[in-house]
Design an enzyme around this catalytic site. Sequence first.
Site, PDB file in Angstrom:
ATOM      1  N   LYS A   1       0.804  -1.223   0.000  1.00 55.59           N
ATOM      2  CA  LYS A   1       0.000   0.000   0.000  1.00 55.59           C
ATOM      3  C   LYS A   1       0.841   1.279   0.000  1.00 55.59           C
ATOM      4  CE  LYS A   1      -4.524  -1.379   1.688  1.00 55.59           C
ATOM      5  NZ  LYS A   1      -4.347  -2.790   2.110  1.00 55.59           N
TER       6      LYS A   1
ATOM      7  N   GLU B   1     -10.250   7.618   4.215  1.00 51.76           N
ATOM      8  CA  GLU B   1     -10.940   6.764   5.171  1.00 51.76           C
ATOM      9  C   GLU B   1     -10.102   5.504   5.324  1.00 51.76           C
ATOM     10  OE1 GLU B   1     -11.911   6.987   1.971  1.00 51.76           O
ATOM     11  OE2 GLU B   1     -11.356   4.918   1.498  1.00 51.76           O
TER      12      GLU B   1
ATOM     13  N   SER C   1       1.581  -9.732  -1.023  1.00 52.70           N
ATOM     14  CA  SER C   1       1.262  -8.308  -0.874  1.00 52.70           C
ATOM     15  C   SER C   1       1.671  -7.722   0.476  1.00 52.70           C
ATOM     16  CB  SER C   1      -0.225  -8.078  -1.122  1.00 52.70           C
ATOM     17  OG  SER C   1      -1.008  -8.916  -0.297  1.00 52.70           O
TER      18      SER C   1
HETATM   19  C1  PLP Z   1      -5.106  -3.872   1.697  1.00 54.44           C
HETATM   20  C2  PLP Z   1      -4.401  -5.125   1.408  1.00 54.44           C
HETATM   21  C3  PLP Z   1      -4.783  -5.963   0.329  1.00 54.44           C
HETATM   22  C4  PLP Z   1      -5.987  -5.711  -0.506  1.00 54.44           C
HETATM   23  O1  PLP Z   1      -5.954  -4.550  -1.272  1.00 54.44           O
HETATM   24  P1  PLP Z   1      -5.786  -4.580  -2.852  1.00 54.44           P
HETATM   25  O2  PLP Z   1      -6.107  -3.203  -3.261  1.00 54.44           O
HETATM   26  O3  PLP Z   1      -6.746  -5.601  -3.400  1.00 54.44           O
HETATM   27  O4  PLP Z   1      -4.385  -4.970  -3.134  1.00 54.44           O
HETATM   28  C5  PLP Z   1      -4.019  -7.093   0.070  1.00 54.44           C
HETATM   29  N1  PLP Z   1      -2.952  -7.405   0.833  1.00 54.44           N
HETATM   30  C6  PLP Z   1      -2.559  -6.641   1.868  1.00 54.44           C
HETATM   31  C7  PLP Z   1      -1.370  -7.054   2.661  1.00 54.44           C
HETATM   32  C8  PLP Z   1      -3.265  -5.474   2.190  1.00 54.44           C
HETATM   33  O5  PLP Z   1      -2.874  -4.711   3.231  1.00 54.44           O
END
Ligand code: PLP
Length: 405
Positions: free
Chosen positions: A101, A123, A388
């Site tokens: 993010k 938000e 992610s």
């Molecule tokens: C917020 C988050 C997601 C989901 O958000 P996307 O916009 O779909 O990528 C996925 N993995 C992690 C670790 C997150 O913090």
Amino acid sequence: MQFNHIDFDTYFKNYPDADGFFGKYGGSYIPQELQTAMDEITEAYYTICKSSKFVSELRRIRKEFQGRPTPVSYLERLSGKLGNVQLYVKREDLNHTGAHKLNHCMGEALLAKYMGKKKVIAETGAGQHGVALATAAAYFGLSCDIYMGAVDIKKQAPNVARMKILGANVIEVTDGLQTLKEAVDAAFMAYCKEYKDAIYCIGSVVGPHPFPMMVRDFQSIVGIEAREQFMEMTGELPDAVVACVGGGSNAMGIFSGFLNDPVDIYGVEPLGRGPALGDHAASLAYGSEGVMHGFNSIMLKDANGGPAPVYSVASGLDYPSSGPEHAFLHDLGRVKYDVISDDETIDAFFELSRMEGIIPAIESSHAVAYGIKLAKQMNKGSILINLSGRGDKDMDYIIEKYGIR
Ligand SMILES: *Cc1c(COP(=O)(O)O)cnc(C)c1O
């Protein structure tokens, strides 16, 4: 590569179009006063963000502050256990703050600085976007207002503490159910009043134009790095690329690097407890076309056509729609979207931790689970999974709900 008459060589020049549409999805469905503010951001994006000064500053920040490039790791023990398929992960868990993010938050906050704004507004639901944005605001010396439902504030105490330590104002929203939806409304209202001094920062590839495009472009560094790293490590492209899809920003980041390659691409949505409405958040699998939060996409609807209540064990995937570009790629058939249940996710969470020494976020564990499933179906080849984020934030929940396996 040609796919359903779409030439992916020129894809990024053509999509979205000037009004923010990916085919019929996307656009901007918002009140006129807010449209004025969005037009200003769009204009600034095309001029400022394409300038060499902006690009080189962002490049320096990624290297010196975020710790990019993040590596690609080969999962040797897990691959060995599964057979002849080689599994790799792109390590966004090693990006500063522990998830992807921050990639778009640093871009959005840098744009705010170039536009002469003094404040960023957003938000947050689970608090991940709030923490990433508060980090970016601290770095650039911007003030930061994060709107959060009162119920979420109670549930997400560690992230609330992190935001406050980083200097953000966490503004409690006490309307309605006191969760994400009310926080979105409150943040939009505040932005309407303050847009001369502030910029709204959306946390995924969702919302009105230009956000789905802008957030994708800031996240595309993930795909650019991963493609180059994978080629360097193996001398070829992966056979498949896998990412989890909530709003869809980490997925668009890695997918964008491979859309023009002969690579199978998989987006993984949360099936939660099962396919009944209210038990999952798999909007592309079970939803239909509709407008919410200012954009047209495929969404899960309640009886009145509004956003349906959704559920996932991963709070970051808990969203009743997905970005418009995912809806477009879904209809084209370029990306295959599939689902993974809570149970499969938790198995993968422990598997990756035990076999590789990497504790994944529960969101990312959906992608890991799907990669493992796919490896069992393929009898050779390679799979690149976007990890992610890291799972530190999920530890207490996992121990309380599932214990140590
Ligand atoms: C917020 C988050 C997601 C989901 O958000 P996307 O916009 O779909 O990528 C996925 N993995 C992690 C670790 C997150 O913090």
